[in-house]
Design a protein around this motif. Sequence first.
Motif, PDB file in Angstrom:
ATOM      1  N   LEU A   1      25.296 -69.227  41.110  1.00  0.00           N
ATOM      2  CA  LEU A   1      26.567 -68.583  40.789  1.00  0.00           C
ATOM      3  C   LEU A   1      26.412 -67.614  39.628  1.00  0.00           C
ATOM      4  O   LEU A   1      26.935 -66.501  39.654  1.00  0.00           O
ATOM      5  CB  LEU A   1      27.605 -69.659  40.458  1.00  0.00           C
ATOM      6  CG  LEU A   1      29.014 -69.151  40.133  1.00  0.00           C
ATOM      7  CD1 LEU A   1      29.544 -68.311  41.290  1.00  0.00           C
ATOM      8  CD2 LEU A   1      29.948 -70.326  39.860  1.00  0.00           C
TER       9      LEU A   1
ATOM     10  N   ARG B   1      27.213 -63.802  39.808  1.00  0.00           N
ATOM     11  CA  ARG B   1      28.291 -63.267  38.978  1.00  0.00           C
ATOM     12  C   ARG B   1      27.817 -62.026  38.227  1.00  0.00           C
ATOM     13  O   ARG B   1      28.533 -61.037  38.107  1.00  0.00           O
ATOM     14  CB  ARG B   1      28.787 -64.316  37.992  1.00  0.00           C
ATOM     15  CG  ARG B   1      29.913 -63.783  37.112  1.00  0.00           C
ATOM     16  CD  ARG B   1      30.737 -64.885  36.495  1.00  0.00           C
ATOM     17  NE  ARG B   1      31.688 -65.446  37.429  1.00  0.00           N
ATOM     18  CZ  ARG B   1      31.924 -66.753  37.552  1.00  0.00           C
ATOM     19  NH1 ARG B   1      31.288 -67.616  36.800  1.00  0.00           N
ATOM     20  NH2 ARG B   1      32.797 -67.186  38.428  1.00  0.00           N
ATOM     21  N   SER B   2      26.593 -62.108  37.727  1.00  0.00           N
ATOM     22  CA  SER B   2      26.072 -60.954  37.002  1.00  0.00           C
ATOM     23  C   SER B   2      25.958 -59.741  37.930  1.00  0.00           C
ATOM     24  O   SER B   2      26.301 -58.622  37.554  1.00  0.00           O
ATOM     25  CB  SER B   2      24.712 -61.312  36.413  1.00  0.00           C
ATOM     26  OG  SER B   2      24.085 -60.167  35.952  1.00  0.00           O
TER      27      SER B   2
ATOM     28  N   TRP C   1      27.727 -59.246  40.590  1.00  0.00           N
ATOM     29  CA  TRP C   1      29.091 -58.894  40.985  1.00  0.00           C
ATOM     30  C   TRP C   1      29.639 -57.821  40.045  1.00  0.00           C
ATOM     31  O   TRP C   1      30.412 -56.969  40.452  1.00  0.00           O
ATOM     32  CB  TRP C   1      29.942 -60.155  40.909  1.00  0.00           C
ATOM     33  CG  TRP C   1      31.302 -60.077  41.479  1.00  0.00           C
ATOM     34  CD1 TRP C   1      32.477 -59.998  40.794  1.00  0.00           C
ATOM     35  CD2 TRP C   1      31.653 -60.126  42.857  1.00  0.00           C
ATOM     36  NE1 TRP C   1      33.546 -59.973  41.654  1.00  0.00           N
ATOM     37  CE2 TRP C   1      33.056 -60.065  42.936  1.00  0.00           C
ATOM     38  CE3 TRP C   1      30.921 -60.218  44.047  1.00  0.00           C
ATOM     39  CZ2 TRP C   1      33.745 -60.091  44.144  1.00  0.00           C
ATOM     40  CZ3 TRP C   1      31.614 -60.236  45.226  1.00  0.00           C
ATOM     41  CH2 TRP C   1      33.007 -60.168  45.278  1.00  0.00           C
ATOM     42  N   HIS C   2      29.241 -57.882  38.792  1.00  0.00           N
ATOM     43  CA  HIS C   2      29.752 -56.942  37.796  1.00  0.00           C
ATOM     44  C   HIS C   2      28.857 -55.748  37.569  1.00  0.00           C
ATOM     45  O   HIS C   2      29.032 -54.984  36.625  1.00  0.00           O
ATOM     46  CB  HIS C   2      29.952 -57.672  36.451  1.00  0.00           C
ATOM     47  CG  HIS C   2      31.030 -58.705  36.507  1.00  0.00           C
ATOM     48  ND1 HIS C   2      32.352 -58.415  36.596  1.00  0.00           N
ATOM     49  CD2 HIS C   2      30.947 -60.052  36.511  1.00  0.00           C
ATOM     50  CE1 HIS C   2      33.048 -59.534  36.655  1.00  0.00           C
ATOM     51  NE2 HIS C   2      32.227 -60.545  36.602  1.00  0.00           N
TER      52      HIS C   2
ATOM     53  N   LEU D   1      33.597 -66.256  42.843  1.00  0.00           N
ATOM     54  CA  LEU D   1      33.453 -64.945  42.200  1.00  0.00           C
ATOM     55  C   LEU D   1      34.801 -64.247  42.093  1.00  0.00           C
ATOM     56  O   LEU D   1      35.125 -63.650  41.071  1.00  0.00           O
ATOM     57  CB  LEU D   1      32.478 -64.083  42.997  1.00  0.00           C
ATOM     58  CG  LEU D   1      31.008 -64.511  42.896  1.00  0.00           C
ATOM     59  CD1 LEU D   1      30.165 -63.791  43.933  1.00  0.00           C
ATOM     60  CD2 LEU D   1      30.470 -64.229  41.508  1.00  0.00           C
TER      61      LEU D   1
ATOM     62  N   GLY E   1      36.949 -65.845  39.490  1.00  0.00           N
ATOM     63  CA  GLY E   1      36.497 -65.491  38.150  1.00  0.00           C
ATOM     64  C   GLY E   1      37.061 -64.159  37.689  1.00  0.00           C
ATOM     65  O   GLY E   1      37.224 -63.897  36.496  1.00  0.00           O
ATOM     66  N   GLU E   2      37.427 -63.342  38.691  1.00  0.00           N
ATOM     67  CA  GLU E   2      37.911 -62.013  38.327  1.00  0.00           C
ATOM     68  C   GLU E   2      39.309 -62.049  37.772  1.00  0.00           C
ATOM     69  O   GLU E   2      39.707 -61.201  36.991  1.00  0.00           O
ATOM     70  CB  GLU E   2      37.904 -61.131  39.564  1.00  0.00           C
ATOM     71  CG  GLU E   2      36.582 -60.412  39.716  1.00  0.00           C
ATOM     72  CD  GLU E   2      36.618 -59.345  40.783  1.00  0.00           C
ATOM     73  OE1 GLU E   2      37.538 -59.391  41.616  1.00  0.00           O
ATOM     74  OE2 GLU E   2      35.753 -58.486  40.767  1.00  0.00           O
TER      75      GLU E   2
END
Lengths: 349, 561
Positions: free
Chosen positions: A298, A302-303, A305-306, A344, A347-348
Motif C-alpha cells: 500500500l 500510495r507514493s 498514486w501521488h 488509495l 486516503g485522498e
Amino acid sequence: MEPLLQQLERFSEVLSVSGTAHVSTWGPETVRRALDWARYLRHVARRFGGHARIRSAVERRLRSLWGPEGRGLTSFQALGRGDVQLFLSLLRNRALGEAAGRALLLQLLPGAGPRDADAEELQARLARLARYRAALLLLREAGSPGGERPALAEDPVLLTQAQLLLGRLREAREAEAGDPGGWLGRVWTRAPRDHFLQVAAVALLQPLEKELGASGPETPGEESQLLVRWLLEQSEVLAAFCRHLPAELLTSVAGRHPALSRAYLGLLTDWGARLHYDLQKGTWVGAESQDVPWEELLLKFRSLWHAPPPLQEEVLAALESSRARGGDFEVPGLSVWTDLLLALRRGER
Amino acid sequence: MDQDFVGLASDCQYWLQKLSAWDQSSTLETQKDTCLYLPQFQEFLRQMYEALKEMDSNTVMERFPTIGQLLAKTCSNQFILAYDESQKFLIWCLCCLINKEPQNSGDSKLNSWIWGLLSHILSTFRFDIKEIGLFSQGLGYEPVDYYPALLKNVVLSLVSKLRESHLNGFNTQRRMAPERVASLSQVCVPLVTLPDFEPLVEGMLTYHGHEPQEVLCPAFFEAVNEAFLLKKISLPTPAVVSLWLRHFPSLEKAMLHLFAKLISRERNSLRRIECFIKDSLLPQAACHPAIFRVVDEMFRCALLETDGAPEVLAATQVFTHCFVEALEKENKQLRFAFKTYFPYTSPSLATVLLQHPKDTSQLSCRHFWLLQRISQMLREAVEDQACGSCVDPFESWFLFIHFGSWADMAAEQLLRSETEAPVAALLWLLAFYYRPLDSSQQRAQTMVVLSRLQLLMLSRSTPLSAKELQAATGEGSNADPTQSVCGQLIRHLFLNFLLWTPGGRTIAREAITLMACTDEITYEIIGFLDQTLYRWDYLCSEAPRSAKLARELLQELQAQV
C-alpha cells in the motif's frame, strides 16, 4: 609518442603495485624514482592538456589498460594527480619498509622535489587534502547535529558516490575490454547491498549532463541507460531494488525512466497476486514470510498514486486492469486490487 | 639564538594547555575560543618549524619535550587543520621530528608514531557508516579524486538548505533552526579562504532568518571581511553589502583600510585614488543610505581632524563621484530620495548639486545659471540670519565640497566670461569654498580682491608678463597668516588664467616657476593640475591646447620633486 605511452603503461603498473605487498621490496631510491616519474607525467599532462592529438592517444592507451579494479591510471586527468595518488597509496600500505617509508615522508618537506614554477608542489596539494578532510569533518558536525541523515536523494555523500559510479561506468563503456555489465555485477557482489542500491537510485536521478569526470561532449545519459538496462536484466537486483528502497525514492526513479516504471509495476503486480485474504485477521497476508506484506504494498502504491501525470495514469491503468482481470469486484475482501484502489481513494479524501 | 628557543619552549607549554582545554569539550564556547586563537597558533607553528628544521632529534627532545604531545593534539583539532596554512606547518613540524637514522627500537617507534599521525590527517574520511568508505574504495576511487567533488556537493546542499529555509517563511519543518545556522557560521570561520566555500559564504551573507536578532556569529563576519580586504576571497557586491549592513565593525574596518591606502606618503594621482575606491566596493555599497551615512561621517571626521587637508578633500570628491556613478547604475526601484543621503541640509540644494554637467566644452548658459543658483542657495543657508541656526554653515560647506568641481567650474567661468555678466555669485562661491569660516565682511573683502584680479587678467589691452602678474597676486596676500588659504584661492585663479587664456598660456611656464618657490606650493600646483586633468577627462571637455599644456606642466613639475 610511443616512448611516452610506454612510460605511461609502466607508471600505471607501478601505481597498481603500490597498493600491494610487493612494495616491501622497495627501497628509498625506488620511492624517490617513482615519485619523480609521477612528477614528470604530471608535467606532461599540464603541458599537453590542450593538445588534442596527444591527449586522445594517451586516453586510448589508458583505455586499453583499463582494469575493472580501477587501479592505476584511468584517465588523462588522473595523470595530473598521479603523484598524490602514489603518495597516498604508499602511505596506506603497511608493507612498506622503514627506510622507504622515511624517504616517502621526507617528500612532504618544502623543497623536497624539483621546483616547478607554475605547478603546485606535491606537499602543498597534500596539505590542501588535509584541509579538505578537516572541512568535511567540521561540516558533518554542523550540518547534521545528532547524526540525523538527510533525505537520500539529497544526501551529498550518496550524490558524490553516484557521480563516481557513473564516471566509472563511462570509463568501462569506453574501454576496449570494458564489459560494463560484468563490472556492475562484480560491484554488486562485493559492495554492501543496500548501499549499492541507494547509490544506483541516486545515480538514476541525476540530470543527464552532470557526470563526474566528464571530459568531452559524450552522449549524455548513456551511462544511465546502461544502468537501467543492467538492472532490468538482473532480476535479483531489480527485486531487491524495488523492495528495499524507500517508496518516494522509487517513485522519483520510476518517473524518470519509463522502462523501470513498467518493470516496477510488474513486480508490484506479482507481489500483490501472492497475497490472500485472511478472514480471521481481516487483512491481506502473504503465503510465505518473505512475501511483501499488505502495508508495504500500500505504501508503495500510495507514493506512486501521488506521482506526476504520466506515471500516475500508468499506475491507475495497471491497478484497474488488474482488478478487471481479478473479477472486477467492488466489495472489499475479494480482490487485493479492489482493496488497494479503495484504500488509495479513501486516503485522498 | 638560545633565548628564542626558551621563549618558544614556554609558548609550547602555553599552547599545550590551551589544546588540552579545547580537547575536553566541543561546545560552542570552546569553538569560539579556538577560532579566536587560530592566527596566533598558526604563527606559533611556523616559528616552531623554523626552529625544528635546524635541529636533530635528540636536541628536539631536550629542548621541547612536550612537542610530540602538542602536535598529536593538534592533529585531532579540526578547526586548526581547516585554517589557512596551519595544516601545512603541522605536517612540516612532524616531518622534522622524524629520526633519519634510527639507532634503536625507540627511534623506530617514534618514526612509526609520526607515520600514524600523518596517515591520520591525510587518510580517507570515514563517514558514519563504514560501508560508505568501502564502497568508494571498491569503485577504485581515492580521496584525492573525490574530496573536492564531495566538498562541492556538501556546500551546494547546505546552500540550497539555506535558500529553502529563507523562502519557506513559517513552515518550520523545512527551516534550518537558528542554532544550526549559528553553529554553521562558527564552523565556517577557518574555512572562508577556501575557494570551494565561496557559495556557502555568499549564501550565509544573504541569508535572512526570521529571528529579530543576528544569527550569524561575529567571528564569521570578521573572518569574511578580513579575507575580502586582503583579497583572499572574491564575493559578489550584494554579499559584501549585506556583510557591512549586518556587522558595523566590518564596515569601519573596510573604511579604515581604504583610508590607509589613499592617504599614504605617495601622493597618489586621482586616477589611482579612483581605482582604489572603486575596488573597495564602498561606493556601490553606499547606495544604501545607512552605509553612506557611516562613510560620510568618516570623511567628515577626517576633514575635521586634518583641518581640511587637500588629500582628504580630494578623496571625498572622488568618492562622491564614484558614488553618484554607482547610484545611477542602481536599479531604479531601489532608489532612495536624496535627502536620505544628505539629511542635514536642504534637499533642493543637494538636488541641484547633483546635476552634474556631462560636458563642459561649451560652458553654456545653463551651467552659469546653475552656478548662480547654487551660490544663491548656499548664501541663503549660510548668511541668512532669519533662518538662524536651521542649518549649520559647516554642513552646507561639507555638502558643497563633495561636489568640488562646481568650484573649479566657477573659477573657469570667471576667467572665460568676456561680457559684463554678473560674477558676484561666482566670487562668493569661490570665497566660500576656500574660506568657509569667514564672516560676511571678510568674505566681501576677499571678493573684492578676486574681482580686481579677474579684471586685471581679462584686460586685453596689455599682455601681462609673469613678473607683473606675480606682483599683482602678491598684493592680495598680506603677511597675515590667516590669508594663507586665500593665497591658495588666488593661486588657483591664477593657474586657471594660465591654462585658459592665450595670453596666459604663453607666460605659463615662467609664471609657474616663479610661483613654485616652496615644495609645498609645488605639490599644491601638481594637485591642482592633476585634479583639472582628471575632471576634463571625465567630462570629455575639448580643450586640446589647455589640456596639452596642463599635461606638460604636470610632468615637468613631477620631475622636479
